[in-house]
Enzyme design. Structure first.
Site, PDB file in Angstrom:
ATOM      1  N   GLY A   1     -19.409  42.859  -8.428  1.00  0.00           N
ATOM      2  CA  GLY A   1     -19.022  41.696  -9.203  1.00  0.00           C
ATOM      3  C   GLY A   1     -19.903  40.486  -8.966  1.00  0.00           C
ATOM      4  O   GLY A   1     -19.741  39.460  -9.636  1.00  0.00           O
TER       5      GLY A   1
ATOM      6  N   HIS B   1     -26.223  39.933 -11.458  1.00  0.00           N
ATOM      7  CA  HIS B   1     -26.337  40.527 -12.785  1.00  0.00           C
ATOM      8  C   HIS B   1     -27.808  40.743 -13.103  1.00  0.00           C
ATOM      9  O   HIS B   1     -28.674  40.036 -12.589  1.00  0.00           O
ATOM     10  CB  HIS B   1     -25.680  39.621 -13.840  1.00  0.00           C
ATOM     11  CG  HIS B   1     -25.558  40.253 -15.190  1.00  0.00           C
ATOM     12  ND1 HIS B   1     -26.517  40.121 -16.163  1.00  0.00           N
ATOM     13  CD2 HIS B   1     -24.589  41.041 -15.704  1.00  0.00           C
ATOM     14  CE1 HIS B   1     -26.142  40.797 -17.246  1.00  0.00           C
ATOM     15  NE2 HIS B   1     -24.980  41.371 -16.993  1.00  0.00           N
TER      16      HIS B   1
ATOM     17  N   ARG C   1     -38.519  57.613 -27.177  1.00  0.00           N
ATOM     18  CA  ARG C   1     -39.085  58.604 -26.264  1.00  0.00           C
ATOM     19  C   ARG C   1     -40.056  57.926 -25.306  1.00  0.00           C
ATOM     20  O   ARG C   1     -41.273  57.932 -25.537  1.00  0.00           O
ATOM     21  CB  ARG C   1     -39.796  59.686 -27.085  1.00  0.00           C
ATOM     22  CG  ARG C   1     -39.976  61.045 -26.403  1.00  0.00           C
ATOM     23  CD  ARG C   1     -41.085  61.014 -25.397  1.00  0.00           C
ATOM     24  NE  ARG C   1     -41.410  62.330 -24.865  1.00  0.00           N
ATOM     25  CZ  ARG C   1     -42.101  62.520 -23.767  1.00  0.00           C
ATOM     26  NH1 ARG C   1     -42.514  61.480 -23.056  1.00  0.00           N
ATOM     27  NH2 ARG C   1     -42.377  63.733 -23.352  1.00  0.00           N
TER      28      ARG C   1
ATOM     29  N   ASP D   1     -17.233  41.320 -14.303  1.00  0.00           N
ATOM     30  CA  ASP D   1     -16.374  42.278 -13.601  1.00  0.00           C
ATOM     31  C   ASP D   1     -15.649  41.650 -12.419  1.00  0.00           C
ATOM     32  O   ASP D   1     -14.639  42.194 -11.958  1.00  0.00           O
ATOM     33  CB  ASP D   1     -17.199  43.473 -13.118  1.00  0.00           C
ATOM     34  CG  ASP D   1     -17.761  44.282 -14.269  1.00  0.00           C
ATOM     35  OD1 ASP D   1     -16.991  44.640 -15.170  1.00  0.00           O
ATOM     36  OD2 ASP D   1     -18.978  44.542 -14.278  1.00  0.00           O
TER      37      ASP D   1
END
Length: 457
Positions: free
Chosen positions: A331, A334, A438, A393
């Site tokens: 949490g 980021h 790809r 989160d």
């Protein structure tokens, strides 16, 4: 090969030996990433993401670049050109639920007027049901210990109930998107009920959805024995859904949907693959890890007002001596945001409101302390000066817990919201893609000669 049977112990020993061999043979030095200039994790050396596509759906803004230098700024989350702060604050000011309006915006690219929004809600209501026998035959049978796996498999089975599953025209993809968005709350709730009953031995409750209710209200209705919920609970969950609906094309699950959609396959395959990504503890599953970690901190830290004691335990976690020995403070931090995560800022406000309403202010204050202290401890332990902030989160699990939502549903609720953004990106890939995604991997093993079987030791 006359006797092909093996005991469980023999199988386990074989797997253990094999894992050691595979681990040894598959390892290569991390220095090779630098040697070959590999964009590990599709990230540049300065931490920015490698640009691999274009999108008009969502944007994550956390810095500016001036004279080649990255200048951190307060985080912003943009939905189709509109700041998510404006969306959420409008809903709170006007005292209404807004997830459906948010879904319309992400799919259509513009805000609806009242007539358009009403029509959109009616279409969702028409699809807020599952085919006859679907709950009994697909969801209740073979319930999964992890609901995310059940949701992914259920979405794949939904292909078989679609009269036109392979058509990837925009019209058909939009029709499928509306059905998936409407049905995801049901799939999550019923998968939870099946798991709760068959794995945990609890009573089984199967409620019918109310087509007249919002997504947030139906989730609460479907997971509770008495179908009841408060206005505050519904509005809080609605805001959480808005904040989780989209996060740009580069987040792992959305990028997964782009990769799979670029092959030209059906939308059910794309969504199922994205759900598998979202399940991961480094992605959507982090909210559950946060609350487990915080529960341990609550148990082990005796004085929640003592910053020094909290710091000592956070350092222990970072040194892999506590919680899950991963060395991660879940949490915190980021991939893009540094100064602030706007989703966290908004959810934190609701967390405080809920904490005051439920008598859990002391826990909220502990969360605040960990949010403040964790970056400081991280830089001390890691000997860095990295800018870090709490991410969405960090408070979402606490909010769900105060809403009396079972932990098994934390990540599935994330999925119920994010499927809107996924569908929008899949349609966008269909319209603008054209090339299969790809990237390349550098082969770093030396050549070796083939040895005939009878000559091998």
């Amino acid at each position: 090969m006359n006797n092909i049977s093996m005991t469980n112990e023999e199988l386990d020993q074989y797997y253990e030996r094999s894992a050691q061999i595979i681990g040894r043979e598959s390892y290569y030095s991390p220095d090779l990433y630098t040697k070959y200039n590999v964009k590990r994790g599709l990230r540049n050396e300065d931490g920015t993401g490698v640009v691999v596509g274009l999108t008009e759906i969502g944007d994550v803004q956390a810095y500016t670049v001036e004279d080649g230098k990255i200048i951190p700024q307060e985080g912003r989350l943009i939905y189709r050109g509109i700041d998510v702060y404006d969306l959420v604050e409008a809903c709170m000011k006007e005292d209404r639920l807004g997830f459906e309006e948010c879904a319309y915006l992400l799919l259509f690219g513009e805000l609806p007027n009242q007539q358009e929004l009403d029509e959109f809600k009616r279409v969702l209501a028409c699809h807020r049901c599952l085919p006859d026998g679907f709950v009994r035959d697909i969801i209740m049978k073979a319930p999964s210990a992890n609901i995310m796996n059940k949701m992914a498999s259920t979405i794949l089975v939904a292909y078989s109930y679609d009269p036109n599953p392979e058509d990837t025209s925009v019209k058909n993809l939009f029709r499928q998107s509306m059905e998936i968005i409407a049905r995801m709350p049901l799939i999550a709730a019923y998968a939870y009920q099946a798991k709760s009953h068959y794995h945990n031995g609890n009573s089984l409750f199967i409620h019918m959805p109310d087509p007249g209710l919002s997504t947030a209200e139906n989730i609460l209705r479907l997971i509770r024995p008495d179908c009841s919920y408060t206005k505050l609970e519904a509005s809080t969950l609605d805001i959480a859904l808005i904040l989780h609906a989209e996060h740009g094309g580069g987040n792992n699950s959305t990028f997964t949907s782009h990769v799979v959609a670029s092959t030209g396959t059906d939308i059910y395959s794309c969504i199922a693959a994205a759900l598998g990504s979202l399940k991961g503890p480094k992605h959507g599953g982090a909210n559950l890890k946060v609350i487990e970690m915080m529960n341990e901190i609550k148990r082990e830290v005796k004085n929640w007002d003592n910053d020094s004691e909290i710091c000592d335990y956070l350092a222990k976690i970072l040194k892999k001596g506590a919680y899950d020995q991963s060395g991660l403070i879940y949490g915190i931090g980021h991939a893009v945001y540094t100064l602030s995560d706007p989703r966290c800022v908004l959810l934190k406000k609701k967390a405080k409101e809920l904490a005051e309403a439920t008598g859990r202010v002391d826990e909220y204050k502990l969360y605040e302390k960990v949010e403040h202290l964790a970056p400081i401890v991280f830089n001390e332990v890691k000997k860095t000066n990295k800018r870090m902030c709490a991410n969405v989160d960090f408070y979402s699990g606490f909010v769900y817990d105060m809403l009396n939502i079972p932990t098994d549903l934390f990540t599935p609720i994330f999925a119920v919201a994010r499927v809107v953004g996924l569908c929008a990106h899949i349609i966008e890939e269909r319209i603008n893609g054209g090339k299969i995604i790809r990237p390349a991997y550098k082969y770093v093993r030396e050549m070796s000669e083939y040895v005939p079987l009878h000559m091998r030791k």
